[in-house]
Design a protein around this motif. Structure first.
Motif, PDB file in Angstrom:
ATOM      1  N   UNK A   1       0.930  -1.219   0.028  1.00 47.93           N
ATOM      2  CA  UNK A   1      -0.012   0.045   0.179  1.00 47.93           C
ATOM      3  C   UNK A   1       0.903   1.174   0.153  1.00 47.93           C
ATOM      4  N   UNK A   2       0.320   2.325   0.106  1.00 49.53           N
ATOM      5  CA  UNK A   2       1.048   3.409   0.014  1.00 49.53           C
ATOM      6  C   UNK A   2       1.876   3.844   1.214  1.00 49.53           C
ATOM      7  N   UNK A   3       1.440   2.841   2.280  1.00 55.26           N
ATOM      8  CA  UNK A   3       2.153   3.133   3.621  1.00 55.26           C
ATOM      9  C   UNK A   3       3.142   1.878   4.085  1.00 55.26           C
ATOM     10  N   UNK A   4       3.072   0.885   3.067  1.00 54.31           N
ATOM     11  CA  UNK A   4       3.662  -0.266   3.664  1.00 54.31           C
ATOM     12  C   UNK A   4       3.230  -1.394   2.834  1.00 54.31           C
ATOM     13  N   UNK A   5       2.550  -2.402   3.878  1.00 53.08           N
ATOM     14  CA  UNK A   5       1.844  -3.590   3.612  1.00 53.08           C
ATOM     15  C   UNK A   5       0.660  -3.619   4.270  1.00 53.08           C
ATOM     16  N   UNK A   6      -0.521  -4.065   3.918  1.00 46.10           N
ATOM     17  CA  UNK A   6      -1.548  -4.460   4.847  1.00 46.10           C
ATOM     18  C   UNK A   6      -1.849  -5.972   4.554  1.00 46.10           C
ATOM     19  N   UNK A   7      -2.494  -6.603   5.401  1.00 44.73           N
ATOM     20  CA  UNK A   7      -2.898  -7.979   5.346  1.00 44.73           C
ATOM     21  C   UNK A   7      -4.059  -8.057   4.155  1.00 44.73           C
ATOM     22  N   UNK A   8      -3.794  -9.057   3.178  1.00 48.76           N
ATOM     23  CA  UNK A   8      -4.963  -9.121   2.181  1.00 48.76           C
ATOM     24  C   UNK A   8      -5.763 -10.686   2.529  1.00 48.76           C
ATOM     25  N   UNK A   9      -7.014 -10.509   2.566  1.00 49.73           N
ATOM     26  CA  UNK A   9      -7.727 -11.752   2.748  1.00 49.73           C
ATOM     27  C   UNK A   9      -8.723 -12.179   1.673  1.00 49.73           C
ATOM     28  N   UNK A  10      -9.557 -13.243   1.690  1.00 55.00           N
ATOM     29  CA  UNK A  10     -10.424 -13.586   0.705  1.00 55.00           C
ATOM     30  C   UNK A  10      -9.506 -13.931  -0.812  1.00 55.00           C
ATOM     31  N   UNK A  11      -8.523 -14.881  -0.333  1.00 56.19           N
ATOM     32  CA  UNK A  11      -7.827 -15.198  -1.738  1.00 56.19           C
ATOM     33  C   UNK A  11      -6.919 -14.066  -2.128  1.00 56.19           C
ATOM     34  N   UNK A  12      -6.377 -13.158  -1.200  1.00 53.14           N
ATOM     35  CA  UNK A  12      -5.660 -11.862  -1.477  1.00 53.14           C
ATOM     36  C   UNK A  12      -6.423 -10.906  -2.307  1.00 53.14           C
ATOM     37  N   UNK A  13      -7.809 -10.908  -2.412  1.00 53.25           N
ATOM     38  CA  UNK A  13      -8.207  -9.770  -3.264  1.00 53.25           C
ATOM     39  C   UNK A  13      -9.000  -8.735  -2.560  1.00 53.25           C
ATOM     40  N   UNK A  14      -9.011  -8.966  -0.877  1.00 59.40           N
ATOM     41  CA  UNK A  14      -9.435  -7.846  -0.006  1.00 59.40           C
ATOM     42  C   UNK A  14      -8.311  -7.281   0.677  1.00 59.40           C
ATOM     43  N   UNK A  15      -8.033  -5.913   0.766  1.00 53.08           N
ATOM     44  CA  UNK A  15      -6.890  -5.333   1.509  1.00 53.08           C
ATOM     45  C   UNK A  15      -7.573  -4.832   2.588  1.00 53.08           C
ATOM     46  N   UNK A  16      -7.024  -5.384   3.763  1.00 50.34           N
ATOM     47  CA  UNK A  16      -7.869  -4.852   4.879  1.00 50.34           C
ATOM     48  C   UNK A  16      -6.859  -3.539   5.438  1.00 50.34           C
ATOM     49  N   UNK A  17      -7.419  -3.137   6.634  1.00 48.66           N
ATOM     50  CA  UNK A  17      -6.938  -1.821   7.143  1.00 48.66           C
ATOM     51  C   UNK A  17      -5.673  -2.297   8.197  1.00 48.66           C
ATOM     52  N   UNK A  18      -5.516  -3.692   8.313  1.00 53.01           N
ATOM     53  CA  UNK A  18      -4.503  -4.020   9.350  1.00 53.01           C
ATOM     54  C   UNK A  18      -3.231  -3.932   8.637  1.00 53.01           C
ATOM     55  N   UNK A  19      -2.302  -3.277   9.084  1.00 50.30           N
ATOM     56  CA  UNK A  19      -0.933  -3.115   8.478  1.00 50.30           C
ATOM     57  C   UNK A  19       0.003  -4.342   9.006  1.00 50.30           C
ATOM     58  N   UNK A  20       1.103  -4.599   8.088  1.00 55.59           N
ATOM     59  CA  UNK A  20       1.747  -5.646   8.532  1.00 55.59           C
ATOM     60  C   UNK A  20       3.118  -4.640   8.895  1.00 55.59           C
ATOM     61  N   UNK A  21       3.319  -4.597  10.056  1.00 57.86           N
ATOM     62  CA  UNK A  21       4.276  -3.410  10.648  1.00 57.86           C
ATOM     63  C   UNK A  21       4.841  -3.945  12.140  1.00 57.86           C
ATOM     64  N   UNK A  22       5.792  -3.406  12.514  1.00 55.45           N
ATOM     65  CA  UNK A  22       6.314  -3.712  14.074  1.00 55.45           C
ATOM     66  C   UNK A  22       5.262  -4.094  14.978  1.00 55.45           C
ATOM     67  N   UNK A  23       4.232  -3.077  15.044  1.00 53.93           N
ATOM     68  CA  UNK A  23       3.166  -3.174  16.041  1.00 53.93           C
ATOM     69  C   UNK A  23       2.242  -4.370  16.049  1.00 53.93           C
TER      70      UNK A  23
END
Length: 252
Positions: free
Chosen positions: A137-159
């Motif tokens: 995403x513009x800010x890094x990476x976000x978890x993608x669900x539903x066979x990677x088609x739905x990008x959620x609001x949950x970031x893959x980050x240190x927190x």
């Protein structure tokens, strides 16, 4: 130390290698369709003691092949694909060492801590792998669900990595944007995982040669393992052989 981890990807009842980002309800762009069933690959991995691999069911129609793989190497493979509170224990009883879960943990594209606790009651944290497969995403990476088609609001980050590590045994992270393309790994993501993950983590996406095992080892400080799919000779690839990966693990 970075290890090679094997995979068995199932789509429409067959062992396949696909372009991850293309997967949808109509099908997927496919790199390889095997003449062998899932049990063949599970037995091959068992023969060479390739541990920590995963069987992934990409959509419906794969149950028979899943059970073949799990019965061919009891406690030798993790399973993911449609895992939820109701069926998690069944896959463990069928022979999975761990179950892998992503989409079920999200309700209306929001991460559900309640659901995480529910599935932990069925599996225990020690047999639960959280699949944090993601898209850029513009800010890094976000978890993608539903066979990677739905990008959620949950970031893959240190927190996120720190918080979720307390609730599972491992992470599995496909970089969906490069999955199946054999164009190289997402180096920034691998480096982040090496810096932030305190539990074992397997990265998948874009690997194309033995050099990528060396690269992941260097970038992650040996903390991230690597899955190689489409580039592997047993899946029709020409980038690296299974024997080279076996030899790599033996040298670690």
């Amino acid at each position: 130390m970075t290890f090679f981890r094997p995979c068995i990807d199932l789509h429409q009842g067959q062992v396949k290698q696909i372009v991850g980002g293309s997967l949808n309800d109509q099908g997927a762009d496919t790199n390889f369709v095997s003449q062998h069933d899932a049990g063949y690959y599970a037995s091959l991995y068992r023969q060479h003691n390739l541990t920590g691999g995963h069987v992934i069911a990409l959509g419906p129609g794969n149950q028979q092949e899943v059970l073949k793989a799990l019965s061919s190497w009891p406690q030798g493979l993790q399973f993911g694909g449609g895992v939820n509170r109701e069926n998690a224990a069944e896959y463990l009883q069928a022979g999975a060492s761990h179950v892998i879960v992503t989409s079920w943990l999200f309700e209306n594209d929001r991460f559900s801590w309640e659901r995480l606790e529910q599935i932990k009651q069925e599996t225990g944290a020690d047999r639960l792998v959280l699949d944090l497969s993601c898209r850029r995403t513009d800010n890094g990476w976000n978890i993608a669900t539903n066979r990677w088609q739905t990008v959620t609001g949950t970031a893959v980050d240190a927190g996120t990595l720190s918080e979720l590590s307390e609730h599972c045994a491992e992470f599995l992270i496909h970089a969906a944007d490069v999955e199946g393309l054999q164009g190289g790994i997402d180096q920034e993501l691998v480096k982040l995982l090496g810096e932030c993950c305190t539990v074992p983590v397997t990265y998948a996406g874009g690997a194309r040669s033995l050099e990528d095992l060396k690269l992941v080892d260097r970038l992650s400080g040996g903390k991230v393992d690597l899955t190689i799919g489409s580039a592997l000779d047993i899946f029709g690839g020409q980038g690296v052989t299974l024997q080279e990966c076996i030899d790599w693990n033996a040298s670690r």
